[in-house]
Design an enzyme around this catalytic site. Structure first.
Site, short mmCIF file in Angstrom:
data_model
loop_
_atom_site.label_atom_id
_atom_site.label_comp_id
_atom_site.label_asym_id
_atom_site.label_seq_id
_atom_site.Cartn_x
_atom_site.Cartn_y
_atom_site.Cartn_z
CG ASP A 102 -7.00 2.56 1.12
OD1 ASP A 102 -6.14 2.59 1.86
OD2 ASP A 102 -6.97 3.39 -0.11
CB CYS A 144 -4.59 -3.60 -0.20
SG CYS A 144 -5.80 -4.96 -0.51
CG ASP A 145 -6.04 0.60 -1.80
OD1 ASP A 145 -6.63 1.62 -2.83
OD2 ASP A 145 -6.53 -0.37 -1.34
CE LYS A 146 -3.49 4.91 -1.04
NZ LYS A 146 -4.45 3.82 -0.91
CB CYS A 183 -12.46 -4.17 -3.38
SG CYS A 183 -12.46 -4.23 -1.60
CD GLU A 192 -8.95 6.09 -1.27
OE1 GLU A 192 -8.02 5.85 -2.10
OE2 GLU A 192 -9.60 5.38 -0.96
CB SER A 232 -11.98 4.99 -3.25
OG SER A 232 -12.30 3.57 -3.68
#
Length: 552
Positions: free
Chosen positions: A78, A119-121, A191, A442, A468
């Site tokens: 992202d 990560c994320d998705k 992160c 985002e 985000s």
């Protein structure tokens, strides 16, 4: 369907011939076939170490009597996708990941899966796949990044994003910006703040689909390799006990996840992902339940960007189980839920202790008596909108101001960089929703610029897009219905007064009803020329208030 349907009996000799082509022995073919879904790639910092995690999982599976077989899942970074067309392709990958994993698992008859996301998705996509497939599954993430250091202080990805705003406002030099650039992200891993990736990995642990430490053990610690081996071993136990994802991800388990979400102050993206995962389990989560849970759940953690603590410190303080143990002191959890450990939530957290009350506040002395996320409604968001309340400056919890309206992120960013946003403004960014974006980008760059320029305590931003987990400030996203679906956000004009009341869960456009009716009567949503996957996605996606699921 188990792998036996593909590999036993004379009629399945052709299948066995192809297993032999893979180099599998008769002994390996006879054992349970365990798919290991690897999201390793060389473009996402949170995924560059996953090859080592996967190797450890393979050892764990083999040592416990299974045959590990690896296949891939995609993942978008992202941060790298942020602020340009690439961000349209972030949220949409959640469904690609779920669909492709479902296809691979069913086409090859795996007995179980070990999911290795980060990560994320990637995390919610694989949780959605696990729910659909409902074969034994366990998760082990790649782990969080260590915090960076600038001028003796810890920093994370939100720091470099805000440093750009500081540079544009003349507050730091180009040399200092470059120092942030080089020191903000010092290791592999997701992160280091409580951003979306770490939020979802922590909630995977809370909901019961990962082992202790899944969300918090840093990526570079050898303890994470041990965790991966144990996950590989544990999947064989789940096969023997026939414990499946829908046995674990019950309605009570989702309530546990939402409760931990509020205590941690997770990313607002959890309000997209938890409903989408629940939907795959046959459970519908109304966004208003978030406020109900928030009202009775204290906020116990202020991790970056809301505070100065980072994932490594949460891990050292006892991790997610320690947070859950604090919550359980007030009976806020369903402790009889079964988990991927083979034990109940209550058994898991019984001996978990809070080892740093500055990082995990005791239940008696929380940061606040209510949770970290709030759902706002009103004429501007009748179907709901979401804000990370724990990351909002106290003076911005209530705010009224004139709208500055933009039909895309780029136009808003240009206005912010050009000094056209002043204290008191409410920046409105529309046509960035699931359908209108499409892909619900985002808005980290605009919010970071606002904070970096010193406007975080005087300017709000609302959008039908999303934020985000690195965003802080009065940033209200997921405004539903979105502009492209005829939502009221589509008729807002420059200078209109918008009222935000986070404690009261209200978001209002301050116009007479007659004026609203007149504008809506003459309103035709803008459309975009689309092609490829985004065209299909825009045609099928539901509202952000429903988790942006593909349901048409």
């Amino acid at each position: 369907m188990s792998s036996d349907a593909l590999k036993t009996g004379m009629n399945n000799a052709p299948h066995r011939a192809l297993y032999h082509a893979l180099g599998l022995t008769d002994e390996e073919i006879a054992r349970p076939l365990v798919g290991i879904v690897s999201s390793y790639n060389e473009i996402v910092p949170g995924h560059m170490n996953i090859d080592k995690i996967v190797d450890a999982v393979k050892l764990g599976v083999a040592s416990a009597g299974g045959t590990p077989i690896v296949f891939p899942a995609i993942a978008v970074c992202d941060g790298i996708a942020m602020g340009h067309k690439g961000m349209k392709y972030s949220l949409v990958t959640r469904d690609l990941i779920a669909d492709s994993t479902e296809a691979m698992a069913l086409a090859h008859g795996f007995d179980a899966l070990v999911m290795v996301p980060n990560c994320d998705k990637n995390v919610p996509g694989l949780l959605m796949a696990a729910a659909r497939l409902n074969i034994p599954c366990i998760f082990v993430s790649g782990g969080p990044m260590l915090a960076g250091h600038v001028d003796g202080a810890k920093v994370s990805f939100s720091s470099i994003s805000e440093a750009v705003g500081q540079y544009n406002a003349g507050k730091i030099t180009a040399e200092k910006l470059h120092e942030y650039e080089c020191k903000t992200c010092p290791t592999c891993g997701s992160c280091s703040g409580m951003y979306t990736a770490n939020s979802m990995n922590c909630l995977t642990e809370a909901i019961g689909m990962g082992l202790r430490g899944n969300g918090t053990i840093p990526a570079v610690y050898s303890q994470r390799i041990e965790l991966a081996k144990h996950a590989g071993m544990k999947i064989m136990e789940l096969i023997r006990k026939d414990i499946r994802p829908r046995d674990i991800m019950t309605e009570d388990a989702f309530m546990n996840a939402l409760t931990v979400d509020m205590a941690l102050g997770c990313s607002t993206n959890t309000m997209l992902h938890l409903p989408a995962i629940a939907h795959e389990c046959g459970i519908e989560i109304n966004l208003d339940i978030a406020n109900t849970i928030s009202d009775k759940t204290p906020n116990l953690c202020h991790l970056a960007p809301a505070g100065r603590n980072y994932m490594e410190e949460l891990d050292e303080a006892g991790g997610i189980y320690a947070v859950m143990n604090e919550l359980n002191k007030k009976g806020l959890l369903h402790t009889d839920c079964i988990t991927a450990t083979g034990k109940t939530v209550g058994e898991n957290i019984e001996h978990a202790y809070n080892m740093n009350p500055d990082v995990i506040r005791p239940i008696e002395t929380p940061f606040s008596e209510t949770g970290g996320i709030a759902v706002l409604r009103g004429n501007l968001a009748p179907d709901g909108s979401v804000v990370k309340r724990s990351a909002v400056a106290p003076e911005m919890l209530k705010h009224e101001g004139p709208a500055k309206v933009f039909d895309c992120e780029e136009d808003a960013q240009a206005a912010i960089n050009g000094g056209k946003i002043v204290p008191g403004d409410v920046v409105v960014i529309r046509y960035e929703g699931p359908k209108g974006g499409p892909g619900m980008r985002e808005m980290l760059n605009p919010t970071s610029s606002i904070v970096g320029m010193g406007l975080g305590s005087s300017v709000a931003l609302i959008t039908d897009g999303r934020f985000s987990g690195a965003t802080r400030g009065a940033a209200i996203g997921h405004v539903s219905p979105e502009a492209a679906s005829g939502g009221l956000i589509g008729i807002v004009r420059d200078g209109d007064i918008i009222s935000i009341d986070i404690p009261a869960n209200k978001l209002e456009l301050k116009l007479p009803q007659e004026e609203i009716d007149e504008r809506m009567k003459n309103f035709t949503p803008k459309t975009k020329e689309l092609s490829g996957y985004l065209k299909r996605y825009a045609a099928m996606v539901e509202s952000g208030s429903k988790g942006a699921i593909i349901n048409k």
